[in-house]
Scaffold this motif. Structure first.
Motif, PDB file in Angstrom:
ATOM      1  N   SER A 181       0.825  -1.199   0.000  1.00  0.00           N
ATOM      2  CA  SER A 181       0.000   0.000   0.000  1.00  0.00           C
ATOM      3  C   SER A 181       0.867   1.261   0.000  1.00  0.00           C
ATOM      4  O   SER A 181       0.606   2.206  -0.751  1.00  0.00           O
ATOM      5  N   THR A 229       6.752  18.865   6.892  1.00  0.00           N
ATOM      6  CA  THR A 229       5.304  19.089   6.979  1.00  0.00           C
ATOM      7  C   THR A 229       4.645  18.134   7.968  1.00  0.00           C
ATOM      8  O   THR A 229       3.480  18.300   8.301  1.00  0.00           O
ATOM      9  N   GLY A 230       5.379  17.151   8.435  1.00  0.00           N
ATOM     10  CA  GLY A 230       4.818  16.246   9.442  1.00  0.00           C
ATOM     11  C   GLY A 230       4.114  15.031   8.873  1.00  0.00           C
ATOM     12  O   GLY A 230       3.482  14.277   9.612  1.00  0.00           O
ATOM     13  N   VAL A 231       4.203  14.848   7.548  1.00  0.00           N
ATOM     14  CA  VAL A 231       3.564  13.677   6.927  1.00  0.00           C
ATOM     15  C   VAL A 231       4.041  12.389   7.599  1.00  0.00           C
ATOM     16  O   VAL A 231       3.257  11.464   7.847  1.00  0.00           O
ATOM     17  N   ASP A 237       5.227  12.120  10.689  1.00  0.00           N
ATOM     18  CA  ASP A 237       4.712  12.008  12.063  1.00  0.00           C
ATOM     19  C   ASP A 237       3.404  11.226  12.030  1.00  0.00           C
ATOM     20  O   ASP A 237       3.141  10.388  12.894  1.00  0.00           O
ATOM     21  N   ARG A 238       2.590  11.546  11.041  1.00  0.00           N
ATOM     22  CA  ARG A 238       1.306  10.852  10.906  1.00  0.00           C
ATOM     23  C   ARG A 238       1.533   9.377  10.566  1.00  0.00           C
ATOM     24  O   ARG A 238       0.846   8.489  11.096  1.00  0.00           O
ATOM     25  N   LYS A 298       4.086   7.643  11.336  1.00  0.00           N
ATOM     26  CA  LYS A 298       4.728   6.936  12.454  1.00  0.00           C
ATOM     27  C   LYS A 298       3.702   6.258  13.358  1.00  0.00           C
ATOM     28  O   LYS A 298       3.992   5.206  13.949  1.00  0.00           O
ATOM     29  N   ILE A 299       2.517   6.862  13.478  1.00  0.00           N
ATOM     30  CA  ILE A 299       1.531   6.249  14.374  1.00  0.00           C
ATOM     31  C   ILE A 299       0.702   5.166  13.675  1.00  0.00           C
ATOM     32  O   ILE A 299      -0.228   4.638  14.260  1.00  0.00           O
ATOM     33  N   THR A 300       1.050   4.855  12.424  1.00  0.00           N
ATOM     34  CA  THR A 300       0.443   3.691  11.774  1.00  0.00           C
ATOM     35  C   THR A 300       1.280   2.462  12.160  1.00  0.00           C
ATOM     36  O   THR A 300       2.253   2.578  12.906  1.00  0.00           O
ATOM     37  N   LYS A 324      11.227  12.069  11.190  1.00  0.00           N
ATOM     38  CA  LYS A 324      11.119  13.529  11.188  1.00  0.00           C
ATOM     39  C   LYS A 324      12.452  14.159  10.858  1.00  0.00           C
ATOM     40  O   LYS A 324      13.467  13.501  10.929  1.00  0.00           O
ATOM     41  N   ASN A 351       3.268   9.290  21.263  1.00  0.00           N
ATOM     42  CA  ASN A 351       4.542   8.591  21.064  1.00  0.00           C
ATOM     43  C   ASN A 351       5.311   9.076  19.836  1.00  0.00           C
ATOM     44  O   ASN A 351       6.067   8.321  19.220  1.00  0.00           O
ATOM     45  N   ILE A 352       5.103  10.342  19.441  1.00  0.00           N
ATOM     46  CA  ILE A 352       5.896  10.875  18.325  1.00  0.00           C
ATOM     47  C   ILE A 352       6.906  11.915  18.807  1.00  0.00           C
ATOM     48  O   ILE A 352       7.633  12.480  18.013  1.00  0.00           O
ATOM     49  N   ILE A 385      -4.138   3.771  18.653  1.00  0.00           N
ATOM     50  CA  ILE A 385      -4.455   5.192  18.787  1.00  0.00           C
ATOM     51  C   ILE A 385      -4.768   5.795  17.424  1.00  0.00           C
ATOM     52  O   ILE A 385      -4.284   5.344  16.383  1.00  0.00           O
ATOM     53  N   GLY A 386      -5.599   6.818  17.462  1.00  0.00           N
ATOM     54  CA  GLY A 386      -5.868   7.624  16.282  1.00  0.00           C
ATOM     55  C   GLY A 386      -5.455   9.038  16.623  1.00  0.00           C
ATOM     56  O   GLY A 386      -5.490   9.424  17.794  1.00  0.00           O
ATOM     57  N   ALA A 387      -5.022   9.793  15.624  1.00  0.00           N
ATOM     58  CA  ALA A 387      -4.539  11.141  15.937  1.00  0.00           C
ATOM     59  C   ALA A 387      -4.942  12.140  14.865  1.00  0.00           C
ATOM     60  O   ALA A 387      -4.889  11.846  13.677  1.00  0.00           O
ATOM     61  N   PHE A 415      -3.801  15.902  13.922  1.00  0.00           N
ATOM     62  CA  PHE A 415      -2.754  16.875  14.228  1.00  0.00           C
ATOM     63  C   PHE A 415      -3.224  18.287  13.892  1.00  0.00           C
ATOM     64  O   PHE A 415      -4.174  18.475  13.138  1.00  0.00           O
ATOM     65  N   MET A 455      -1.395  16.877   7.706  1.00  0.00           N
ATOM     66  CA  MET A 455      -0.249  16.036   7.341  1.00  0.00           C
ATOM     67  C   MET A 455      -0.586  15.022   6.257  1.00  0.00           C
ATOM     68  O   MET A 455      -0.313  13.834   6.402  1.00  0.00           O
ATOM     69  N   TYR A 496      -4.425   4.633   3.924  1.00  0.00           N
ATOM     70  CA  TYR A 496      -4.219   4.703   5.377  1.00  0.00           C
ATOM     71  C   TYR A 496      -4.911   3.546   6.101  1.00  0.00           C
ATOM     72  O   TYR A 496      -4.421   3.097   7.137  1.00  0.00           O
ATOM     73  N   LEU A 512      -9.565   9.787   8.975  1.00  0.00           N
ATOM     74  CA  LEU A 512      -8.371   8.939   8.850  1.00  0.00           C
ATOM     75  C   LEU A 512      -7.840   8.504  10.218  1.00  0.00           C
ATOM     76  O   LEU A 512      -7.140   7.502  10.325  1.00  0.00           O
ATOM     77  N   ALA A 513      -8.180   9.262  11.247  1.00  0.00           N
ATOM     78  CA  ALA A 513      -7.770   8.865  12.603  1.00  0.00           C
ATOM     79  C   ALA A 513      -8.600   7.686  13.100  1.00  0.00           C
ATOM     80  O   ALA A 513      -8.274   7.086  14.115  1.00  0.00           O
ATOM     81  N   VAL A 558      -9.493   5.001  11.058  1.00  0.00           N
ATOM     82  CA  VAL A 558      -9.406   3.832  10.161  1.00  0.00           C
ATOM     83  C   VAL A 558      -8.944   2.556  10.884  1.00  0.00           C
ATOM     84  O   VAL A 558      -9.162   1.456  10.380  1.00  0.00           O
TER      85      VAL A 558
END
Lengths: 248, 302
Positions: A6, A84-86, A88-89, A91-93, A248, B54-55, B78-80, B82, B86, B100, B142-143, B145
């Protein structure tokens, strides 16, 4: 579809929709080929022979294509995405760093291979310069070169805190290797100390090995030292790129 | 509401160079509650949220999720959402949802949320062409999914028009009804008051209080807020010279707090009316807003 697949498909789609990526991947190598072979060769000259210097020019453009596709594409795009933090987003996947790096490298490898085909086809059909060497060896060297320069691009993005800094550092690395590797000027013109210094650069070994194929018509086995060094550098830089990846 | 802990934060500290962004803050978030981190800009809300997601790293402290320490195997889904957007400008809403969703092991069917956000007819529109409100609604979508157990939202309705803000509030309430634990940061007091079961007020990296909005008002309450409007220019200093403790002024409205409506207040109002051209007087129960402004101003002046 797996996480890796993906992410890989997403990255391919993003590259295909990015005018900047398309320019650096295809328009830039094509322009370099036209410029350099026109300056150093001449259109429609008779077919290449074993000593045709235009084969060295085409080899140089090929190395530049691999370098720009690896260093520039990843250093600039990745550092901009970091800013832009793409990531960071991301990372939590559940994506893992090695999946991200592998997908980015695979995408770049595909782009670089397409760019390399464009360069070699352009040399053959526009300038009647028929490259020598076998396809498997060329593919192997292109792959190792791509991994190596992609690793440098990722390293630069990882270590530079701002996109502008990453672009500047990538430029310096790219220009030094472009001018000293033999891709633009023959190393035979260099003084001894510069020639020795240039041999530290991975691009020098890639150029030498590709020239061995395309110009001399020999095989990788004829310069195992350069091949081993190139492989070792690619390995070390890949490990460094993975280890320094911080999202980052 | 379940009173078992979803998140426990103990002595959390974070520095940016010489700046102490968080000064040993501690709080708990209960399972299934909506919890707000409320504070002015620069108070450390986003830093705290990013550490919880945790980032971002931190120097000291301990965080546990559902009674398991960070770093252990049992981390929650977790869902986030920001503060900054992003996502990729050249990918459509549909592509974002598809990719995602695939980035997670656990997948949720988010089609059920599509009706609650204003994106049903925007699935093939690229992210870069969406309005700010639509981008924020996609971020929330998306947070979700991965069917998160805890949802973090960093200033979810900043810079959004009132209609979109209310729509997002409704969605947050609906997610709470599904049993999700929701932690959000905001500097909009009315947002914290409207949504949160409990609130932590942060100022300059310090956590001042954690409690329900009504308990915070009770705790810091001076009883009533007196709002005054004038038909002439009246300064805060002029009012304070009349013996009023602390006067706040915002958009021409002067406000001060009193503990009770008694003779001394009536005497004070009379005195103000005699001295200045008062156009309106309003006396009401203290709000979270007046408490928040007072305690954050007190911290700032220390």
């Amino acid at each position: 579809m797996t996480r890796f697949q993906s992410f890989f498909y997403m990255q391919c789609k993003l590259a295909a929709r990015s005018k900047i990526a398309l320019f650096w991947s295809f328009a830039y190598p094509a322009a370099m080929l036209l410029l350099m072979l026109s300056v150093f060769g001449g259109i429609n000259k008779a077919g290449a022979n074993i000593n045709d210097p235009r084969l060295l020019t085409a080899t140089g453009v090929l190395v530049i294509t691999i370098m720009s596709g690896g260093i520039f594409a990843l250093a600039t795009v990745l550092s901009a995405d970091f800013a832009t933090g793409v990531y960071d987003r991301l990372k939590i996947t559940d994506l893992k760093p090695f999946e991200v790096i592998l997908a980015l490298m695979l995408r770049q490898l595909l782009i670089i291979i397409m760019g390399a085909i464009l360069v070699l086809a352009g040399a053959k059909f526009i300038f009647s310069v028929t490259p020598r060497g076998d396809f498997a060896s060329l593919l192997l060297l292109t792959t190792i070169g791509s991994v190596l320069f992609c690793s440098i691009g990722i390293l630069v993005a990882n270590l530079c805190t701002r996109p502008a800094t990453a672009a500047a550092v990538a430029n310096v690395i790219f220009l030094v290797m472009m001018f000293l590797s033999g891709s633009t000027f023959p190393k035979t013109f260099f003084p001894g100390w510069l020639k020795a210094g240039a041999q530290i650069l991975p691009a020098s070994h890639l150029f030498d090995l590709l020239a061995l194929q395309l110009y001399d018509g020999q095989s990788i086995a004829d310069d195992l030292k350069s091949f081993s060094l190139l492989l070792a550098m690619a390995g070390v830089l890949l490990v460094a790129a993975v280890r320094t990846f911080k999202w980052k | 509401m379940n009173t078992s802990h979803a998140i426990t934060v103990t002595g959390l500290s974070k520095r940016y160079g010489k700046v102490e962004a968080l000064k040993a803050i501690s709080f708990d978030v209960y399972r299934g509650e909506i919890f707000a981190l409320l504070g002015p800009n620069g108070s450390g809300k986003t830093t705290a949220l990013e550490i919880l997601m945790n980032i971002r790293s931190y120097e000291q402290g301990k965080i546990t999720y559902f009674d398991s320490a960070v770093g252990s195997d049992r981390l929650p889904r977790i869902g986030a959402v920001f503060q900054t957007r992003m996502y990729y400008d050249s990918l459509s809403v549909r592509e974002h949802i598809k990719y995602y969703t695939n980035f997670y092991r656990v997948k949720s069917d988010i089609r059920k949320y599509l009706n609650q956000v204003d994106l049903g007819d925007k699935l093939d529109v690229q992210y870069g062409s969406l309005s700010g409100g639509q981008k924020q609604q996609l971020s929330i979508l998306l947070a979700l999914v991965n069917d998160p157990e805890i949802l973090f939202l960093d200033e979810p309705s900043t810079a959004l028009d009132p209609q979109v803000r209310l729509r997002i509030w409704d969605l947050i309430r609906a997610l709470k009804d599904e049993g999700k634990t929701i932690v959000f940061s905001t500097h909009y007091i009315e947002e914290a008051e409207a949504l949160a079961d409990r609130v932590s007020i942060l100022s300059k990296g310090e956590l001042i209080v954690t409690d329900s909005p009504s308990n915070i008002i009770k705790k810091y309450n001076e009883g009533y807020d007196v709002e005054l409007s004038f038909d002439e220019e009246v300064s805060v200093a002029e009012l304070e010279r009349l013996g009023i403790g602390s006067v706040r002024c915002s958009r021409g409205l002067h406000t001060f707090s009193v503990s009770a409506i008694d003779d001394s207040l009536l005497q004070l109002v009379k005195e103000i009316s005699n001295k200045f051209m008062v156009s309106r007087i309003n006396i009401g129960k203290s709000s979270l807003q007046s408490v928040f402004i007072r305690i954050t101003e007190e911290r700032s002046s220390q």
